[in-house]
Design a protein around this motif. Structure first.
Motif, PDB file in Angstrom:
ATOM      1  N   ALA A 182       2.298  20.514 -29.339  1.00  0.00           N
ATOM      2  CA  ALA A 182       3.006  20.138 -28.120  1.00  0.00           C
ATOM      3  C   ALA A 182       2.549  18.763 -27.643  1.00  0.00           C
ATOM      4  CB  ALA A 182       2.769  21.183 -27.030  1.00  0.00           C
ATOM      5  N   THR A 214      -0.900  24.039 -28.676  1.00  0.00           N
ATOM      6  CA  THR A 214      -1.198  22.896 -27.819  1.00  0.00           C
ATOM      7  C   THR A 214      -1.247  21.578 -28.576  1.00  0.00           C
ATOM      8  OG1 THR A 214      -2.329  24.203 -26.128  1.00  0.00           O
ATOM      9  CG2 THR A 214      -2.936  21.878 -26.296  1.00  0.00           C
ATOM     10  N   ALA A 272       4.813  19.786 -19.819  1.00  0.00           N
ATOM     11  CA  ALA A 272       3.622  20.627 -19.729  1.00  0.00           C
ATOM     12  C   ALA A 272       3.059  20.930 -21.106  1.00  0.00           C
ATOM     13  CB  ALA A 272       3.955  21.924 -19.001  1.00  0.00           C
ATOM     14  N   ILE A 273       1.823  20.500 -21.342  1.00  0.00           N
ATOM     15  CA  ILE A 273       1.136  20.884 -22.570  1.00  0.00           C
ATOM     16  C   ILE A 273       0.021  21.865 -22.237  1.00  0.00           C
ATOM     17  CG2 ILE A 273       1.748  18.875 -23.902  1.00  0.00           C
ATOM     18  CD1 ILE A 273      -0.819  17.554 -23.190  1.00  0.00           C
ATOM     19  N   GLU A 274       0.171  22.525 -21.081  1.00  0.00           N
ATOM     20  CA  GLU A 274      -0.791  23.550 -20.667  1.00  0.00           C
ATOM     21  C   GLU A 274      -0.086  24.834 -20.263  1.00  0.00           C
ATOM     22  OE1 GLU A 274      -2.699  25.887 -17.500  1.00  0.00           O
ATOM     23  OE2 GLU A 274      -1.102  24.422 -17.213  1.00  0.00           O
ATOM     24  N   THR A 307       6.478  22.397 -25.661  1.00  0.00           N
ATOM     25  CA  THR A 307       6.922  22.996 -26.917  1.00  0.00           C
ATOM     26  C   THR A 307       8.435  22.946 -27.069  1.00  0.00           C
ATOM     27  OG1 THR A 307       6.880  25.127 -25.781  1.00  0.00           O
ATOM     28  CG2 THR A 307       4.956  24.553 -27.125  1.00  0.00           C
ATOM     29  N   LEU A 361      11.610  25.048 -12.294  1.00  0.00           N
ATOM     30  CA  LEU A 361      11.575  25.412 -13.703  1.00  0.00           C
ATOM     31  C   LEU A 361      12.894  25.198 -14.418  1.00  0.00           C
ATOM     32  CD1 LEU A 361       9.631  28.784 -13.222  1.00  0.00           C
ATOM     33  CD2 LEU A 361       8.685  26.521 -13.724  1.00  0.00           C
ATOM     34  N   PRO A 394       8.425  22.662 -20.743  1.00  0.00           N
ATOM     35  CA  PRO A 394       7.374  22.977 -21.718  1.00  0.00           C
ATOM     36  C   PRO A 394       7.265  21.915 -22.803  1.00  0.00           C
ATOM     37  CG  PRO A 394       8.771  24.888 -21.308  1.00  0.00           C
ATOM     38  CD  PRO A 394       9.443  23.719 -20.666  1.00  0.00           C
ATOM     39  N   ALA A 408       2.390  27.807 -19.897  1.00  0.00           N
ATOM     40  CA  ALA A 408       3.375  28.445 -20.774  1.00  0.00           C
ATOM     41  C   ALA A 408       3.317  27.938 -22.214  1.00  0.00           C
ATOM     42  CB  ALA A 408       4.792  28.259 -20.222  1.00  0.00           C
ATOM     43  N   VAL A 409       2.192  27.371 -22.608  1.00  0.00           N
ATOM     44  CA  VAL A 409       2.021  26.899 -23.980  1.00  0.00           C
ATOM     45  C   VAL A 409       0.893  27.692 -24.626  1.00  0.00           C
ATOM     46  CG1 VAL A 409       1.385  24.959 -25.465  1.00  0.00           C
ATOM     47  CG2 VAL A 409       2.849  24.578 -23.468  1.00  0.00           C
ATOM     48  N   ASP A 410       1.208  28.362 -25.729  1.00  0.00           N
ATOM     49  CA  ASP A 410       0.189  29.088 -26.478  1.00  0.00           C
ATOM     50  C   ASP A 410      -0.876  28.090 -26.927  1.00  0.00           C
ATOM     51  OD1 ASP A 410      -1.295  30.287 -28.594  1.00  0.00           O
ATOM     52  OD2 ASP A 410       0.366  31.653 -29.011  1.00  0.00           O
TER      53      ASP A 410
END
Length: 302
Positions: free
Chosen positions: A77, A74, A64-66, A45, A238, A43, A68-70
């Motif tokens: 992140a 974004t 990942a900035i998409e 974050t 993961l 993530p 599982a990121v609120d």
């Protein structure tokens, strides 16, 4: 001619922490993306995990900035990912899909970063989204295209053929939500097989399977083996503890490597003219196994 600076001489200012270049891990190499078996999602974050993910060198890392990121987090992140890549980190980045307001900001922020290996375009919905992303990144960052929706599974040869696409990936979780399909191997065989066929049509490497959720290594091993049987050649993961299992399952065995080494000679010496039609598929498989065994350091069984 530019006039000299009038700033008084003095000691140079220290470099910002974000731009301090990291030394690469010694003695470790990451597999090429076209044959990489395991892809570690981290993530955006969780910047404290970036260095340890890179240090594993067992798999390409996708920040990942998409997923599982609120959405509210974004921008932060994205900033953390950009700062880490600017400071010497190296990774792929999973960006927001083309339909969102975040996509343009993602590609603009990543353009030209030396540590960017490529991008994973979330929820790829059209081949032009792949090509537009590739072009906006200066044609220097290949695109992994996760496919999930029912329509795009059916039309998956299109993104596989798109300029800039490296490999397809299976958005298994989004696919189940879209179709109401269970996670059982039989239920998921059709979309996986569609992506395998589409990758072949597009001349791309085998697709990357979706992740296995949970900590059970037997389940992970079983699901990875099932993906291999269908023709997929990679898997998202993961957790770093999943990497050894995936890498072990998605590789030729020593006995496979021995067969691949011996078969071409046998093919050439046992009535090639009369047996050619039956043997050619096996010859192609032998060549593929031999290439992967060499890349992954698998020694043929004696």
């Amino acid at each position: 001619m530019t006039a000299p600076s009038q700033t008084p001489a003095g000691p140079p200012a220290p470099a910002p922490a974000a731009t301090a270049r990291r030394a690469p891990a010694a003695g470790r190499t990451r597999p090429k993306a076209d044959i990489a078996r395991s892809w570690l999602l981290v993530p955006g974050t969780a910047p404290a995990r970036f260095d340890s993910a890179q240090a594993s060198r067992a798999a390409p890392t996708a920040l990942a900035i998409e997923v599982a990121v609120d959405p509210a987090r974004t921008p932060a992140a994205r900033d953390d990912v950009v700062a880490w890549l600017t400071g010497g980190g190296e990774a792929w980045v999973r960006i927001n899909d083309r339909s969102t307001d975040f996509w343009s900001g993602d590609v603009d922020a990543l353009l030209g970063l030396p540590g960017l290996h490529g991008v994973m375009l979330a929820k790829t919905e059209a081949p032009e989204h792949v090509t537009e992303t590739f072009d906006r990144l200066g044609g220097a960052a290949p695109v992994l295209a996760p496919v999930a929706s029912a329509l795009r599974i059916e039309e998956s040869p299109a993104p596989a053929n798109a300029r800039g696409a490296l490999r397809l990936a299976f958005g298994s979780g989004d696919s189940r939500r879209a179709t109401g399909t269970r996670a059982a191997a039989l239920a998921m065989a059709y979309p996986r097989s569609r992506l395998v066929v589409a990758s072949r049509i597009g001349g791309r490497p085998g697709p990357i399977d979706g992740p296995t959720v949970g900590s059970s290594h037997p389940v992970l091993r079983e699901q990875s083996g099932g993906a291999v049987a269908l023709g997929l050649t990679g898997k998202l993961c993961l957790d770093v503890e999943q990497l050894p299992v995936i890498n072990e399952v998605i590789r030729p065995t020593p006995s496979d490597a021995a067969w691949a080494q011996d078969f071409p000679a046998a093919f050439g010496g046992r009535g090639r003219v009369t047996r050619e039609g039956r043997a050619r598929p096996r010859l192609g498989r032998a060549q593929k196994i031999e290439k992967l065994a060499s890349a992954f350091g698998v020694q043929p069984a004696s």
